[in-house]
Design a protein around this motif. Structure first.
Motif, mmCIF file in Angstrom:
data_model
loop_
_atom_site.group_PDB
_atom_site.id
_atom_site.type_symbol
_atom_site.label_atom_id
_atom_site.label_comp_id
_atom_site.label_asym_id
_atom_site.label_seq_id
_atom_site.Cartn_x
_atom_site.Cartn_y
_atom_site.Cartn_z
ATOM 1 N N ARG A 92 0.828 -1.217 0.000
ATOM 2 C CA ARG A 92 0.000 0.000 0.000
ATOM 3 C C ARG A 92 0.860 1.265 0.000
ATOM 4 N NH1 ARG A 92 -5.070 -0.210 -0.173
ATOM 5 N NH2 ARG A 92 -6.305 -2.053 0.424
ATOM 6 N N SER A 97 -1.856 4.796 -6.843
ATOM 7 C CA SER A 97 -3.223 5.303 -6.715
ATOM 8 C C SER A 97 -4.168 4.142 -6.449
ATOM 9 C CB SER A 97 -3.654 6.041 -7.983
ATOM 10 O OG SER A 97 -5.016 6.430 -7.911
ATOM 11 N N SER A 98 -5.129 4.372 -5.564
ATOM 12 C CA SER A 98 -6.155 3.364 -5.299
ATOM 13 C C SER A 98 -7.400 3.616 -6.132
ATOM 14 C CB SER A 98 -6.519 3.356 -3.810
ATOM 15 O OG SER A 98 -6.991 4.638 -3.405
ATOM 16 N N THR A 99 -7.389 4.695 -6.914
ATOM 17 C CA THR A 99 -8.514 5.042 -7.777
ATOM 18 C C THR A 99 -8.214 4.596 -9.204
ATOM 19 O OG1 THR A 99 -9.026 6.980 -6.406
ATOM 20 C CG2 THR A 99 -9.982 6.908 -8.617
ATOM 21 N N ILE A 100 -9.128 3.838 -9.778
ATOM 22 C CA ILE A 100 -8.957 3.350 -11.146
ATOM 23 C C ILE A 100 -9.618 4.346 -12.101
ATOM 24 C CG2 ILE A 100 -9.313 1.433 -12.723
ATOM 25 C CD1 ILE A 100 -7.577 0.811 -10.266
ATOM 26 N N PRO A 101 -8.866 4.916 -13.050
ATOM 27 C CA PRO A 101 -9.448 5.876 -14.000
ATOM 28 C C PRO A 101 -10.558 5.247 -14.836
ATOM 29 C CG PRO A 101 -7.032 5.920 -14.069
ATOM 30 C CD PRO A 101 -7.411 4.727 -13.266
ATOM 31 N N VAL A 102 -11.515 6.076 -15.229
ATOM 32 C CA VAL A 102 -12.625 5.608 -16.067
ATOM 33 C C VAL A 102 -12.372 5.916 -17.541
ATOM 34 C CG1 VAL A 102 -14.293 5.804 -14.200
ATOM 35 C CG2 VAL A 102 -13.886 7.766 -15.697
ATOM 36 N N TYR A 252 -3.842 -0.688 -12.096
ATOM 37 C CA TYR A 252 -4.929 -1.660 -11.951
ATOM 38 C C TYR A 252 -4.396 -3.013 -11.493
ATOM 39 C CZ TYR A 252 -9.082 -4.412 -13.010
ATOM 40 O OH TYR A 252 -10.169 -5.247 -12.922
ATOM 41 N N ASN A 255 -3.447 -2.797 -7.737
ATOM 42 C CA ASN A 255 -4.638 -2.863 -6.889
ATOM 43 C C ASN A 255 -5.210 -4.278 -6.839
ATOM 44 O OD1 ASN A 255 -5.897 -0.083 -5.823
ATOM 45 N ND2 ASN A 255 -4.844 0.340 -7.753
#
Length: 271
Positions: A92, A97-102, A252, A255
Motif C-alpha cells: 500500500r 493510486s487506489s482510484t482506477i481511471p474511467v 490496476y 490494486n
C-alpha cells in the motif's frame, strides 16, 4: 396296550411343560423386561433415545491467536497471516493510486476481472483495445548487481501486457496483436523509437473465429509494416497512448494484487 399308555403319558408330560413355560412367561414378560433395561441404561435420555446419537457436536475452542473465531490455526497459517499483514502494508505504501481511471486518453474503460477493454468511437469506426493484466508485470530496468549490497536495487515494477487493437467498420474488423518492446529493441536501425510492435494482423467479417487467417508481423514486408504502424498512429495507438496504457495497467494490476493478498489473508485466518 403298553404302547397306548406310553402315548398318553408323553402327551400329558408335554402339556405340563407347556403350561409351566406359559406361567413363567406371564410372570416375566419379555417386552416389559426389555423396556426396563432400556430406561436403566445411563446412555439413554428421558425420551428413550441414545443421548450420544442425538447430541449436537461440541463447538471447537476459540483460536489461541486471539482472532476470536471458532477455528484452530496451524503454525503455518499463523505465519502466513503475519507475513501477509506486513506485505499488504508495504504494498500500500508503494501503490501509486487506489482510484482506477474511467478513461484513458479518450478511450472509455470497461473492467471485467483481470480483463480490460478500452473503447473509442471515431466517425463510423469503433476502436477497441483489449488486454489482460495477468502475468504482465516485470521490472522496468534490469537490476545492477552490487556484490557488497545486501539486496540489489530493482527497477520499477510495470505492467506491460500484450494488447489487441480492433478497428471495426461496417461489420468488418481489422485486428492487430501488439506487444511491448524491451528497452534494447525499441531503438531500430532506421531511427524509429517505437515502444511496441505488431505481432499479428488479421481481417475478418462478423465475429472472430479460430479459422480466420492471421499473418505474423515478423514476415510482413518492411514497408507494409511501417504503413500499418502509421495507420495505428492515425487511430490514436501512438507511443504516448501506449505509455498511458501501461500506467493504467500498472495501477490496476497493483490494486488487483493487493486485493488478492487481502483475500488470501482472510482465507488463511478463517474469516
Amino acid at each position: 396296550m403298553s404302547t397306548l399308555l406310553r402315548s398318553v403319558f408323553k402327551s400329558s408330560t408335554i402339556k405340563c411343560l407347556a403350561n409351566s413355560l406359559r406361567q413363567n412367561e406371564a410372570c416375566f414378560p419379555k417386552r416389559q423386561f426389555t423396556r426396563t433395561l432400556w430406561h436403566m441404561c445411563p446412555s439413554m435420555n428421558g425420551e428413550g433415545r441414545p443421548k450420544n446419537l442425538y447430541k449436537a457436536a461440541s463447538s471447537s475452542k476459540l483460536c489461541s491467536c486471539g482472532c476470536g473465531i471458532m477455528h484452530a490455526h496451524t503454525k503455518s497459517e499463523k505465519e502466513l497471516v503475519d507475513f501477509l499483514s506486513e506485505e499488504i502494508t508495504q504494498e500500500r505504501k508503494l501503490l501509486k493510486s487506489s482510484t482506477i481511471p474511467v478513461e484513458v486518453d479518450g478511450f472509455k474503460v470497461k473492467l471485467n476481472g483481470s480483463e480490460v477493454t478500452l473503447t473509442k468511437t471515431a466517425g463510423d469506426e469503433i476502436i477497441e483495445v483489449n488486454f489482460n493484466v495477468n502475468h504482465s508485470v516485470d521490472t522496468d530496468v534490469e537490476p545492477e548487481i552490487n556484490q557488497t549490497a545486501n539486496k540489489p536495487q530493482l527497477g520499477e515494477m510495470k505492467s506491460k501486457p500484450v494488447f489487441e487493437v480492433e478497428i471495426n467498420r461496417g461489420g468488418r474488423t481489422l485486428g492487430f496483436t501488439c506487444s511491448f518492446l524491451s528497452s534494447g529493441e525499441s531503438q531500430s536501425d532506421d531511427g524509429y523509437n517505437d515502444l511496441f510492435a505488431i505481432d499479428e494482423v488479421t481481417l475478418y467479417e462478423g465475429d472472430w473465429k479460430d479459422t480466420n487467417y492471421a499473418v505474423s508481423g515478423e514476415i510482413l514486408d518492411g514497408y507494409l509494416y511501417d504503413l500499418l504502424m502509421n495507420f495505428l498512429d492515425d487511430k490514436g495507438i501512438t507511443n504516448e497512448f501506449v505509455e498511458k496504457l501501461t500506467e493504467f495497467s500498472t495501477v490496476y494490476e497493483h490494486n488487483s494484487y493487493i486485493s488478492l493478498l487481502e483475500s488470501l489473508k482472510k482465507f488463511a485466518s478463517g474469516n
